[in-house]
Design an enzyme around this catalytic site. Structure first.
Site, short mmCIF file in Angstrom:
data_model
loop_
_atom_site.label_atom_id
_atom_site.label_comp_id
_atom_site.label_asym_id
_atom_site.label_seq_id
_atom_site.Cartn_x
_atom_site.Cartn_y
_atom_site.Cartn_z
N ASP A 436 12.86 66.81 46.84
CA ASP A 436 12.45 68.19 46.57
C ASP A 436 13.65 68.91 45.95
O ASP A 436 14.79 68.42 46.03
CB ASP A 436 12.04 68.84 47.90
CG ASP A 436 11.69 70.30 47.74
OD1 ASP A 436 11.03 70.65 46.75
OD2 ASP A 436 12.07 71.10 48.62
N ASP A 871 12.69 69.66 52.68
CA ASP A 871 13.00 70.56 53.79
C ASP A 871 11.84 71.44 54.23
O ASP A 871 11.94 72.15 55.22
CB ASP A 871 14.16 71.48 53.40
CG ASP A 871 13.73 72.55 52.40
OD1 ASP A 871 14.14 73.71 52.54
OD2 ASP A 871 12.98 72.21 51.46
N ASP A 875 6.62 69.34 51.91
CA ASP A 875 7.20 68.01 51.67
C ASP A 875 6.75 66.97 52.69
O ASP A 875 7.14 65.81 52.59
CB ASP A 875 8.74 68.10 51.69
CG ASP A 875 9.29 69.05 50.66
OD1 ASP A 875 8.79 69.04 49.53
OD2 ASP A 875 10.21 69.83 50.99
#
Length: 1208
Positions: A436, A871, A875
């Site tokens: 990410d 995080d 995700d």
């Protein structure tokens, strides 16, 4: 507001404030005339009798209690279920079968000696399972025994344990307490029945959320005694996993009121900034939404573990083949065993005592029986303690990871956390990282750094991306060239604000040409949000609780510009601003009428307010692609300049939002509010769609004010970490929801992209697609889009093919729309082929589902280990889909961490996690398993050779207990120490030579070649042990009394040699000795002698042929000691010679590094650089590769100049 409001007294009348009109998902009062309700239908059958949990009607419903259990076992199920789990492993089941067979006459050894080691191994694993489950049980007990105040039916609330709650109970929850079940909010300490809730345990978000009860209940229920005669009926949806939707009705005093998620307080969320709330229990225990969402994580097994299973099957095949061949030979030997002179030729086997086993007349049956005997006898080829030893090693490795001070983040007091130990070695085999961006590569700590107002750009701050852009363009990092100033913004003084521009700071904005527009812009920042202010009573400073870091940055920016938001009431927002006329600070209060909330579909957020002049205003902020199309014709005065600035901000890696407003006509607002409240009151499935349609019509004809730009900085050490990972040969993909321009520039700043890289950009921004989107049908657009994506992918592949074996590096950049088609079954292979041929891949505007699908494609398509790191809650799918999920414990809460296999606090720790711990764990586990099979083959082959020597008669070479305890006591501890402490290369050299990591990616240390090599080593060692022992003790006197060696002496000598050889082999294989290795290796050998003396001193009925064999036969005989010495030397010489030749002339990469360390080459820069250069390849990413490419480019340039000069 932050401090709350005191509880109203019995006689106090509450003001009627209507926050229900503010929040778009709050239900107001409605007659239901137009509502097509689903209540009572399938999926909506729950009935709750509020304040009557014990009534006959309620008890007939038989809803689940509030006791929760997260344990895997119960007291009753532990033994059967745990045993079932253990014997699902094929090796354990095999040993169980041989253990059962040992109870029959077929057994070549005693049943106790066969079953005891199995019992020890199974018991050790069951104890581990039990301890882990007991910890879960302790957590359950703590949660179930929490106390909450429950109404007892007489207007009195008493303390009750959570586990005793029933559906329909009325509870009172105090400030900072968790909600014990899913509650219907009835009233609170605030006058309009609102409360603030922290939902971090549910969705990972740290911001506070506002909930509000119905006006109908808040007007009746102000204190404990009001509940004495309270009765109500709730009809609602059945238990489900949706955290953000609730559909139901409340029947109260012959009226019905719609319920939404705004009235529901979910279990495990916490009451904040509110003194107390009253609630009715709707869902309990396992029916609550949080537990409905708590699915078991996917089962993940490492590649090494799966390969180990194949080796076990191979060993099974070998055991059965040996047993089969041996049985045939034994059958033939038995058939030909004729009786001569009254006895058979093999009289020493006592055939008279066994009717079938050695009967020449029944040789086929004897062969079949021998097969079962041999299967038991050769079971020592299978390492019984392998699984439990690996589990112990992995747990200890995880402890080392958790306690690594180099992965401890002091700022948040968070160490690394290996949440599962199953995947330790997989950390050393990662081929592709899928990351990410926001909060992972960047800090997710937003700073207001630039803005564009009325077509003028403000803000001199220089972003990290701009610095990278300046470097790659050969210039210096200057912005705002008309302001001949360079500002370093690396250390902001105010959290969330890193803006420098004297034209608008300190009230100077009033002297700007468009001062009125600037005033509207700053007012919008101060008013259009859902932040909650908290004022420090001592200092008077105001801080903010916001739903996102972006929103907090906007409110802080407004304050710094002189528009300080300081109070929020149920229907108003108060802020201080500079009055243009008087030049003094004045307080303004805007009446807050509606909040049109942000979501990922709308991509905007608006508020409708009435200012202190009585004007109705719609204030809106949102993404550029949805806001520009909503501007009125007369509201586009600054559009061109603003668009230009937004593009520049995106190029600088900034996140942008467009700010706009309009005045609202009174009649228009009355109509909107009526429709809006009706849509909110709807209990139909299309409720949210209705709300979106109504708000969409209102958010039109806007007047543009400008744009904001906030910076999400790269985390410390990200470029360095990416550089090292790239040198290690790991591919890095970035999957982000950001715009393509922002993602590209973050790619440059983080060294994922570099200037000379050829960018293959795949998007659907072509003129043809755009024209179709305006005029074409949905099917036509899809067909054209799919064809466009396929053509672009094929063109990219052709470009890769043309480059051939050249050193050109490519980067693939694809947007979310294109990705939708690229992931279709017919196209995804082409996409994967193109992506794997590129050095860097960036997927922009990706949805959470697309992230998970890309991860699945890479994992299944390449067949190599993938690691996903993120995080946020968006995700989670990606983390669970990857072979290894790494969660960043960052700003977005803990949901990613809770779904991960390993948690770290910063992206840069990935470097040490993979290159050091990953390599060590892989190397240790691979060597450990190879050595396990080596020692078992060494031991098992001596058993086989002895049985062959005795005409496959089923005679074991060793005493029963010698056989059973070999794997448990005499050879297991050294291999565990190897798995925990060995280091083929130090951490410093792991960093210095990152290409070492490729040994794991290519699985060099656990290849079939290496595995079979260790097996052959074991076979050679066994041959040396058996034949040297047999021949050295054959046809000669063993001691001074003239005694010759019997089976017990040969077996004891061979066993001693096996113990010495396998432990010395371990000593030769270890790269890094510690005192622990010394203790376990020499201790295992010493323990053999101690055991032999103690066991031999026991009664002959127990010790059988080992009775005093050491003290009276072996120890006094010099030949025993000489044989042991020579056998050790001859058995280990082949390995020593092979290793010496291989390391000297054909070294593996880690052995080259060991040469540097051991031979003093660490001070030889030429040799070290030669080894290091293997890590630097032109097709990788990172600043080291960028420098290398720059050097090559410069060299080519000078070569060309030289050729031109020569040509002249």
């Amino acid at each position: 507001m932050a401090g709350g409001t005191p509880s109203p007294g019995p006689g106090r009348r509450r003001r009627r404030l209507h926050l229900s009109k503010i929040y778009s998902y709050t239900c107001g009062k409605s007659s239901f005339k137009e509502d097509h309700s689903n209540i009572g239908g399938p999926g909506f059958s729950r009935v709750v009798y509020c304040n009557e949990p014990g009534s006959p009607a309620a008890e007939r419903r038989n809803y689940a209690g509030n006791y929760v259990r997260s344990t895997k076992y119960t007291v009753a199920s532990f033994f059967p279920k745990s045993l079932f789990e253990q014997f699902r492993r094929v090796a354990n089941f095999y040993f169980l079968v041989t253990g059962v067979l040992s109870l029959t006459d077929l057994s070549p050894y005693g049943a106790v000696s066969a079953l005891l080691p199995l019992a020890l191994v199974i018991s050790a694993t069951m104890v581990k399972e039990g301890i882990e489950d007991w910890r879960r049980k302790q957590q359950d007990i703590e949660v179930n025994n929490r106390k909450v105040k429950v109404h007892d039916g007489n207007g009195i609330f008493r303390q009750e344990e959570w586990s005793n709650l029933r559906v329909g109970d009325i509870v009172r929850v105090e400030k900072d307490e968790f909600f014990p079940a899913d509650l219907l909010l009835l009233s609170s300490s605030y006058e309009d029945s609102i409360c603030y809730v922290e939902t971090m345990n549910l969705d990972g978000e740290t911001n506070l959320k506002v909930k509000q009860g119905l006006e109908a209940t808040s007007s009746l229920l102000n204190q404990d005694s009001d509940f004495k005669d309270f009765k109500a009926l709730v009809r609602c949806e059945d238990p489900n996993v949706n955290l953000y939707v609730f559909v139901g009705t409340l029947a109260l005093e012959e009226e019905r009121f719609p319920l939404s998620i705004q009235q529901i307080l979910l279990r495990d969320s916490k009451l904040r900034n509110t003194e107390y709330v009253y609630g009715a229990v709707v869902f309990t225990g396992h029916d609550t939404k949080v537990i409905q969402n708590s699915t078991d994580p996917p089962s993940k097994r490492s590649r090494i573990e799966r390969k180990m299973d194949k080796i076990i099957y191979l060993m099974f095949g070998l055991v059965f083949l040996m047993s089969f061949v041996g049985s045939i030979i034994f059958g033939v030997e038995t058939r030909e065993d004729k009786v001569k002179n009254g006895r058979t030729e093999r009289w020493y086997l006592k055939p008279d005592d066994a009717d079938i086993f050695f009967d020449p007349e029944r040789a086929p049956m004897a062969a079949i029986y021998h097969f079962f005997t041999a299967v038991m006898l050769y079971s020592y080829f299978i390492p019984i303690s392998l699984y439990v030893s690996i589990e112990i090693v992995k747990v200890l490795q995880s402890i080392f990871i958790n306690r690594d001070i180099h992965m401890y983040y002091e700022e948040t007091d968070k160490p690394a956390q290996a949440r599962t130990s199953n995947l330790n070695e997989e950390l050393g085999m990662v081929d592709t990282i899928l990351s990410d961006k926001t909060g992972t590569l960047t800090c997710n700590s937003m700073e207001f750094i630039k803005c564009s107002i009325a077509g003028t750009a403000y803000g001199r701050g220089i972003t990290e991306v701009e610095r990278a852009m300046a470097v790659r363009s050969g210039g210096s990092p200057l912005v705002n060239e008309d302001l001949d100033v360079v500002v370093d913004s690396s250390a902001p003084k105010i959290k969330g604000f890193n803006f420098v521009d004297e034209r608008v700071m300190n009230g100077n904005w009033v002297r700007q040409p468009q001062a009125s527009v600037l005033q509207k812009f700053f007012r919008l920042l101060a008013v259009c949000h859902t932040a909650i202010p908290e004022t420090d009573e001592e200092t008077g400073n105001v801080s903010y609780e916001a739903e996102s870091p972006d929103e907090a940055a906007f409110v802080v920016a407004a304050r710094e510009f002189g528009f300080e938001f300081f109070n929020r009431t149920q229907n108003g927002i108060s802020f201080r601003e500079l009055d243009l006329a008087s030049g003094e600070k004045i307080e303004r209060v805007y009446r807050l009428l509606n909040v049109l909330e942000f979501n990922s579909t709308r991509k905007r957020m608006s508020v409708i307010v009435r200012d202190d002049d009585g004007k109705l205003l719609l204030l809106s902020k949102g993404a550029d692609n949805v806001m520009f199309e909503r501007l009125a014709k007369h509201g586009r005065q600054f559009e061109a300049k603003t668009q230009e600035h937004v593009n520049q901000y995106a190029d600088a890696g900034l996140r942008t939002l467009i700010l706009a407003y309009r005045e609202v006509d009174e009649n228009e607002y009355i109509e909107f509010n009526k429709n809006f409240n009706e849509a909110k009151a709807s209990v139909s499935e299309d409720r949210e769609t209705l709300i979106d349609e109504i708000t969409d019509r209102m958010e039109r004809d806007l007047i543009l004010l400008g744009a904001t730009a906030v910076e999400d900085k790269l985390q410390n050490g990200v470029p360095e970490c990416i550089d090292k990972l790239a040198q290690a040969g790991i591919k890095i993909w970035v999957l982000t929801g950001d715009k393509m321009e922002t993602a590209i520039n973050i790619g440059f700043a983080s060294s994922l992209l570099r200037q000379e890289m050829k960018q293959i950009i795949i998007n659907l921004e072509t003129p043809q697609i755009k024209s179709l989107e305006k005029s074409g049908g949905k099917d036509e657009i899809e067909l054209a889009s799919r064809e466009s994506v396929v053509m672009q992918l094929q063109a990219g592949k052709a470009l890769l093919a043309e480059s051939g074996a050249s050193s050109e590096a490519f980067a693939l950049i694809i947007d979310g729309k294109s990705l939708t088609y690229a992931l279709e079954d017919e196209i995804k292979k082409t996409f994967l082929d193109l992506a794997t041929g590129c050095a860097s891949v960036i997927c922009c505007r990706s949805s959470p589902k697309q992230k998970a699908l890309v991860t699945r494609l890479v994992k299944s398509g390449t067949g190599k280990t993938t690691l996903a790191i993120g995080d946020g809650a968006n995700d989670v799918g990606m983390l669970q889909e990857a072979d290894i999920g790494v969660g960043i414990s960052g700003v977005e809460g803990m949901q990613a961490v809770m779904s991960s296999d390993i948690a770290i606090a910063q992206f840069r720790y990935l470097e040490r996690l993979l290159l050091v711990h990953g390599h060590w764990c892989y190397s240790r586990i691979a060597s450990m398993i190879c050595y396990f099979f080596y020692k078992n083959i060494t031991f098992g082959v001596t058993v086989f050779l002895y049985e062959a020597y005795t005409s496959f008669s089923g005679q074991p070479a060793y005493n029963d207990w010698f056989l059973s305890l070999f794997n448990v006591f005499f050879s297991s501890l050294p291999v565990i120490a190897l798995g925990v402490f060995d280091q083929d290369v130090s951490a410093r050299f792991c960093y210095k030579f990152p290409l070492l990591y490729q040994e794991g990616v290519q699985n060099i240390l656990f290849s079939w070649k290496r595995i079979i090599g260790w097996m052959l080593n074991g076979f050679v060692s066994a041959l040396a042990i058996f034949f040297l022992c047999k021949e050295s003790l054959k046809h000669q006197l063993f001691d001074s009394n003239g005694k010759t060696a019997g089976r017990e002496i040969l077996g004891g000598t061979m066993y001693t040699c096996v113990v010495w050889v396998v432990n010395l082999q371990m000593a030769l294989a270890i790269s890094y000795f510690t005192w622990v290795q010394h203790i376990v290796i020499w201790g295992s050998i010493a323990f053999w002698y101690i055991f032999l003396m103690i066991y031999g001193a026991m009664t002959p009925s127990f010790s059988s042929d080992a009775y005093k064999v050491f003290l009276e036969a072996l120890a006094p005989a010099p030949s025993y000691w000489l044989t042991t010495l020579f056998v050790m030397i001859f058995a280990l010489i082949p390995y020593f010679v092979y290793k010496s030749v291989q390391m000297r002339f054909f070294p593996k990469y880690h052995q080259m590094i060991q040469w540097i360390r051991y031979e003093g080459h660490s001070n030889d820069p030429e040799f070290v650089e030669m080894v290091r250069q293997r890590s630097i390849r032109p097709t990788t990413v990172g600043y080291t590769a960028r420098r290398a490419a720059s050097v090559r480019r410069s060299a080519r340039f000078h070569d060309q100049i030289y050729k031109d000069l020569v040509g002249i």
